[in-house]
Write a protein that holds these residues in place. Structure first.
Motif, PDB file in Angstrom:
ATOM      1  N   ASP A  27      44.235   3.164   1.867  1.00 36.15           N
ATOM      2  CA  ASP A  27      44.168   4.466   2.528  1.00 36.15           C
ATOM      3  C   ASP A  27      42.733   4.814   2.918  1.00 36.15           C
ATOM      4  N   GLU A  28      41.778   4.486   2.043  1.00 37.41           N
ATOM      5  CA  GLU A  28      40.372   4.789   2.336  1.00 37.41           C
ATOM      6  C   GLU A  28      39.880   4.017   3.548  1.00 37.41           C
ATOM      7  N   GLU A  29      40.292   2.761   3.651  1.00 40.52           N
ATOM      8  CA  GLU A  29      39.880   1.949   4.808  1.00 40.52           C
ATOM      9  C   GLU A  29      40.509   2.473   6.102  1.00 40.52           C
ATOM     10  N   GLU A  31      41.330   5.613   6.679  1.00 38.23           N
ATOM     11  CA  GLU A  31      40.646   6.869   7.016  1.00 38.23           C
ATOM     12  C   GLU A  31      39.351   6.588   7.785  1.00 38.23           C
ATOM     13  N   ALA A  32      38.697   5.477   7.444  1.00 37.23           N
ATOM     14  CA  ALA A  32      37.417   5.144   8.073  1.00 37.23           C
ATOM     15  C   ALA A  32      37.570   4.371   9.375  1.00 37.23           C
ATOM     16  N   GLU A  33      38.791   3.985   9.747  1.00 40.82           N
ATOM     17  CA  GLU A  33      39.025   3.206  10.968  1.00 40.82           C
ATOM     18  C   GLU A  33      38.670   4.031  12.207  1.00 40.82           C
ATOM     19  N   THR A  34      37.984   3.406  13.140  1.00 41.90           N
ATOM     20  CA  THR A  34      37.589   4.104  14.368  1.00 41.90           C
ATOM     21  C   THR A  34      38.163   3.443  15.621  1.00 41.90           C
ATOM     22  N   LYS A  37      42.173   4.152  15.672  1.00 43.87           N
ATOM     23  CA  LYS A  37      42.321   5.362  14.867  1.00 43.87           C
ATOM     24  C   LYS A  37      43.753   5.910  14.888  1.00 43.87           C
ATOM     25  N   MET A  41      46.050   6.392  11.580  1.00 43.62           N
ATOM     26  CA  MET A  41      46.584   7.684  11.159  1.00 43.62           C
ATOM     27  C   MET A  41      48.117   7.645  11.074  1.00 43.62           C
ATOM     28  N   LEU A  44      49.029   5.989   7.834  1.00 40.08           N
ATOM     29  CA  LEU A  44      48.827   6.927   6.727  1.00 40.08           C
ATOM     30  C   LEU A  44      49.939   7.970   6.694  1.00 40.08           C
ATOM     31  N   TYR A  60      48.611  13.807   9.343  1.00 38.27           N
ATOM     32  CA  TYR A  60      48.187  12.485   9.822  1.00 38.27           C
ATOM     33  C   TYR A  60      48.747  12.201  11.214  1.00 38.27           C
ATOM     34  N   ARG A  63      46.852  13.999  13.906  1.00 34.52           N
ATOM     35  CA  ARG A  63      45.600  13.307  14.206  1.00 34.52           C
ATOM     36  C   ARG A  63      45.857  12.036  14.999  1.00 34.52           C
TER      37      ARG A  63
END
Length: 201
Positions: A27-29, A31-34, A37, A41, A44, A60, A63
């Protein structure tokens, strides 16, 4: 094939491969995906719906839609409809949403389990009457399971002289917990095998 069409197809295939790789991330990775994205989301959001966290799933997917390209938004909205129906235990809406996605609808057993969960543990958006009803149903279910466990234990103990009510209830509770534990373990293993087969396919 024209060079432009070939380039579009290569980009689509590369995007699908990247999305499949995203599903393996934490989940942390995500969230940091650009770069991807919207897909991150959406994943998630789907994970939140599996935890029956409708508010988080809705956030989510909002977003994801905001970050998506125009041609991707319809599919993400359909994913959101299916995920939110799952999170809010709306079995009928879930079946319709999954079919609109072009996927295999839930089985009858899965639909029954979701309806039962909706009765026992209604979503946060349900009214106070639904929550009270759920609590009463859970209490009734516990009483029925304990009675069933007591009956089985007493039946087994009859050749040995029988048991008193207190030890019978205690042993019946242990029996019910053991059966529920085994059932849960088997269900999780089947789910994990299904996920592994889907990922391999």
């Amino acid at each position: 094939m024209a060079p432009k069409q070939r380039q579009v197809r290569m980009e689509q295939r590369g995007g699908l491969e990247a999305i499949q790789a995203l599903e393996q991330r934490s989940d942390e990775e995500l969230e940091a995906e650009t770069k991807y994205k919207s897909a991150a989301m959406a994943i998630l959001g789907a994970r939140a719906s599996e935890r029956f966290d409708a508010d988080a799933a809705r956030g989510y997917f909002q977003r994801a839609i905001a970050a998506a390209r125009p041609q991707e938004r319809m599919q993400i909205r359909r994913m959101a409809d299916a995920s939110l129906a799952l999170a809010e235990r709306r079995a009928g809406d879930l079946k319709d949403a999954v079919e609109r996605l072009g996927q295999t609808p839930p089985t009858g057993r899965q639909m029954f389990a979701l309806r039962a969960m909706g009765l026992l543990v209604p979503p946060a958006s349900a009214g106070i009457l639904a929550r009270v009803r759920g609590i009463l149903l859970i209490i009734a279910l516990i009483i029925v399971l304990l009675a069933l466990g007591l009956g089985i234990v007493e039946l087994i103990s009859l050749p040995f002289g029988g048991l008193g009510i207190a030890p019978g209830v205690l042993l019946g509770l242990f029996l019910v917990l053991a059966v529920l534990g085994v059932t849960t373990t088997i269900g999780r293993r089947r789910r994990d095998r299904a996920k592994a087969a889907k990922a391999a396919g």
